[in-house]
Design an enzyme around this catalytic site. Structure first.
Site, mmCIF file in Angstrom:
data_model
loop_
_atom_site.group_PDB
_atom_site.id
_atom_site.type_symbol
_atom_site.label_atom_id
_atom_site.label_comp_id
_atom_site.label_asym_id
_atom_site.label_seq_id
_atom_site.Cartn_x
_atom_site.Cartn_y
_atom_site.Cartn_z
ATOM 1 N N GLN A 271 -95.795 -9.304 10.710
ATOM 2 C CA GLN A 271 -94.283 -9.704 10.181
ATOM 3 C C GLN A 271 -94.545 -10.893 9.213
ATOM 4 O O GLN A 271 -93.629 -11.643 8.713
ATOM 5 C CB GLN A 271 -93.514 -10.271 11.195
ATOM 6 C CG GLN A 271 -93.071 -9.315 12.225
ATOM 7 C CD GLN A 271 -92.170 -8.139 11.500
ATOM 8 O OE1 GLN A 271 -91.527 -8.469 10.851
ATOM 9 N NE2 GLN A 271 -92.472 -6.787 11.772
ATOM 10 N N SER A 272 -95.600 -10.819 8.462
ATOM 11 C CA SER A 272 -95.968 -11.671 7.220
ATOM 12 C C SER A 272 -94.850 -11.419 6.225
ATOM 13 O O SER A 272 -94.675 -10.701 5.459
ATOM 14 C CB SER A 272 -97.112 -11.440 6.691
ATOM 15 O OG SER A 272 -97.374 -12.031 5.576
#
Length: 325
Positions: free
Chosen positions: A72-73
């Protein structure tokens, strides 16, 4: 060096008073810097860093960008968007195993055209050099952006941000006493500190630690200090830095990176209900809770002007929907 950037976002981002929240915490005057409104695939602080990386890559003739992060960067999502905008190939190394369904930032990175490899327990760029060599064997000219965009080039994005912020304060006839923000890979923190010193602002930085893990054998504090040493020389700042200039505020990260607790849920709802502004559960939710805790316990000087620098991350909410309900 601060002029060597490729414009990717919407700047300046808004600086606003949080009037409703200030009424709940009457000992303080609260403000927010809206880097969640910076543009480029839903915005966020990494746009500022990427303006410098993309300029450097294009200037030197690279055709491929390679970087790494968690699934989920925000950094990886915005890197994919930047590459799409300028016509570079984007390769992402993301921690964890490939999920059946993509959502949140992972889905957006996919839609933006990134080539994605999943790297199990390694989410901080441990395989960057080996993948770089593999891509180069395919005749790609590969530009590596470090985890979180956190080297001196990336930090320049937030040196520049402080210049923008100083101009806004001047226009608004406002003095800020504290800046709270999320710190996880160190580049934003180092850039803010270098910018505050370069442009002569009397502000106390309050970096809230998001991730207990450092970089191998060094702590994040030590990594930030190394960036401060580099930046001091490059920018000609007349100051000697010590570890005290790079120390993060810990205690809110005890559950580990990406673990959503009642603290993050409380912070997200508090700001959403009070100001109609959305945080994310990994970075800004944790950092905002840290700020609220300081306000509730009067850990900072009363009657101060306090800023929360919103670094974005909205898409991650959709991945954490079960935890947030």
């Amino acid at each position: 060096m601060l002029n060597r950037k490729f414009t990717l976002g919407f700047f300046p981002t808004p600086l606003e008073a949080m009037e409703n929240l200030s009424k709940k915490y009457p000992d303080y005057n609260l403000f927010i810097k809206r880097d969640d409104n910076s543009g480029l695939a839903s915005g966020g602080n990494k746009v500022r860093k990427l303006q410098y990386f993309i300029y450097d890559a294009l200037d030197k003739g690279y055709d491929t960008i390679l970087t790494a992060g968690a699934q989920q960067s925000n950094h990886c999502r915005q890197t994919a968007a930047a590459c799409a905008k300028v016509g570079l190939q984007c390769n992402l190394l993301l921690g964890g195993e490939k999920p059946i369904n993509y959502n949140g930032n992972l889905l957006l990175s996919h839609l933006l055209g990134a080539n994605i490899d999943f790297t199990g327990d390694n989410r901080k760029g441990e395989y960057l050099e080996s993948i770089k060599a593999e891509l180069e064997s395919q005749n790609k000219k590969v530009y590596v952006v470090p985890y979180g965009g956190s080297n001196l080039i990336g930090a320049y994005g937030f040196v520049d941000a402080v210049k923008e912020f100083k101009e806004q304060l001047f226009t608004m006839k406002l003095k800020m006493d504290y800046i709270f923000f999320a710190s996880s890979s160190g580049g934003t923190q180092a850039g803010l500190k270098l910018g505050v010193d370069l442009f002569g602002l009397d502000i106390k930085l309050m970096p809230i630690s998001i991730d207990k893990l450092g970089y191998g054998d060094i702590t994040l504090d030590e990594a930030v200090l190394e960036l401060l040493f580099e930046g001091q020389k490059a920018l000609g700042i007349q100051k000697s830095y010590s570890i005290n200039d790079a120390t993060l505020i810990r205690g809110y990260d005890s559950q580990g990176y990406g673990i959503v607790t009642s603290n993050e849920k409380h912070a997200i709802k508090e700001l959403a209900h009070s100001e109609g502004v959305l945080l994310d559960p990994v970075y800004t939710g944790r950092a905002f809770y840290g700020m609220l805790d300081h306000l509730k316990r009067n850990k900072i000087k009363k009657k101060s002007n306090v800023l929360f620098w919103h670094t974005g991350g909205l898409p991650a909410n959709f991945c954490y929907s079960k935890e947030l309900m």
